[in-house]
Design a protein around this motif. Sequence first.
Motif, mmCIF file in Angstrom:
data_model
loop_
_atom_site.group_PDB
_atom_site.id
_atom_site.type_symbol
_atom_site.label_atom_id
_atom_site.label_comp_id
_atom_site.label_asym_id
_atom_site.label_seq_id
_atom_site.Cartn_x
_atom_site.Cartn_y
_atom_site.Cartn_z
ATOM 1 N N GLY A 176 0.834 -1.192 0.000
ATOM 2 C CA GLY A 176 0.000 0.000 0.000
ATOM 3 C C GLY A 176 0.869 1.243 0.000
ATOM 4 O O GLY A 176 2.077 1.184 -0.194
ATOM 5 N N PRO A 177 0.260 2.402 0.245
ATOM 6 C CA PRO A 177 1.029 3.654 0.279
ATOM 7 C C PRO A 177 1.553 3.942 1.687
ATOM 8 O O PRO A 177 0.905 3.631 2.675
ATOM 9 N N PHE A 178 2.731 4.541 1.752
ATOM 10 C CA PHE A 178 3.297 4.994 3.017
ATOM 11 C C PHE A 178 2.942 6.472 3.186
ATOM 12 O O PHE A 178 2.165 7.037 2.412
ATOM 13 N N THR A 179 3.498 7.116 4.166
ATOM 14 C CA THR A 179 3.261 8.519 4.487
ATOM 15 C C THR A 179 4.238 9.413 3.727
ATOM 16 O O THR A 179 5.432 9.103 3.679
ATOM 17 N N TRP A 180 3.750 10.509 3.173
ATOM 18 C CA TRP A 180 4.649 11.512 2.617
ATOM 19 C C TRP A 180 5.473 12.078 3.765
ATOM 20 O O TRP A 180 4.935 12.451 4.809
ATOM 21 N N MET B 50 8.614 4.584 -5.926
ATOM 22 C CA MET B 50 9.027 5.665 -5.034
ATOM 23 C C MET B 50 8.483 6.957 -5.623
ATOM 24 O O MET B 50 8.844 7.340 -6.749
ATOM 25 N N GLU B 51 7.608 7.602 -4.890
ATOM 26 C CA GLU B 51 7.082 8.894 -5.294
ATOM 27 C C GLU B 51 7.874 9.957 -4.544
ATOM 28 O O GLU B 51 8.244 9.760 -3.391
ATOM 29 N N TYR B 52 8.168 11.052 -5.218
ATOM 30 C CA TYR B 52 8.936 12.115 -4.585
ATOM 31 C C TYR B 52 8.564 13.459 -5.177
ATOM 32 O O TYR B 52 8.049 13.556 -6.281
ATOM 33 N N ARG B 53 8.818 14.496 -4.387
ATOM 34 C CA ARG B 53 8.488 15.862 -4.796
ATOM 35 C C ARG B 53 9.772 16.684 -4.840
ATOM 36 O O ARG B 53 10.525 16.729 -3.863
ATOM 37 N N HIS C 218 9.206 12.296 0.095
ATOM 38 C CA HIS C 218 9.021 11.048 -0.643
ATOM 39 C C HIS C 218 8.052 10.124 0.093
ATOM 40 O O HIS C 218 7.752 10.346 1.266
ATOM 41 N N ARG C 219 7.594 9.117 -0.650
ATOM 42 C CA ARG C 219 6.810 8.041 -0.033
ATOM 43 C C ARG C 219 6.875 6.831 -0.949
ATOM 44 O O ARG C 219 6.661 6.927 -2.165
ATOM 45 N N PRO C 220 7.162 5.655 -0.398
ATOM 46 C CA PRO C 220 7.079 4.428 -1.172
ATOM 47 C C PRO C 220 5.628 3.949 -1.250
ATOM 48 O O PRO C 220 4.856 4.137 -0.305
ATOM 49 N N VAL C 221 5.292 3.335 -2.380
ATOM 50 C CA VAL C 221 3.962 2.775 -2.596
ATOM 51 C C VAL C 221 4.138 1.406 -3.233
ATOM 52 O O VAL C 221 4.790 1.281 -4.269
#
Length: 123
Positions: free
Chosen positions: A37-41, A60-63, A87-90
């Motif tokens: 699932g998604p983690f926390t930003w 890996m999502e990142y801003r 960032h947050r891993p999903v």
Amino acid sequence: MDKINLAEKLGLISQHWKPHIVGELNNQQVKLVKFQGPFTWHHHENEDELFLVVKGRFRMEYREAAGEQSMWLEPGEMVIVPRGVEHRPVAEEEAHVLLFEPATTLNTGNVENELTVHNLAHL
């Protein structure tokens, strides 16, 4: 010196997003964790983090200044998230991940929530 079998240690982990320490060196910790699932930003003010995929895959999502971006990581691939990068891993399906980071690193960085783990168990 002790030999560590990653698959064996990962088999002992039953909860997602709860890292466990499997080794320590030079004020750094080697951790194993299962993602789903998604983690926390979040971000880390003072620590870089290394994520290495052992099994499965995750995004890996990142801003950054250019906006929100993401990358997929497959088994045998790793990414180093520099300090300060939000960032947050999903993981759409369960992923097994090795983390290498300073011992001071809090898993949720600058955020405190239900996924924050203050006292990590050793395997």
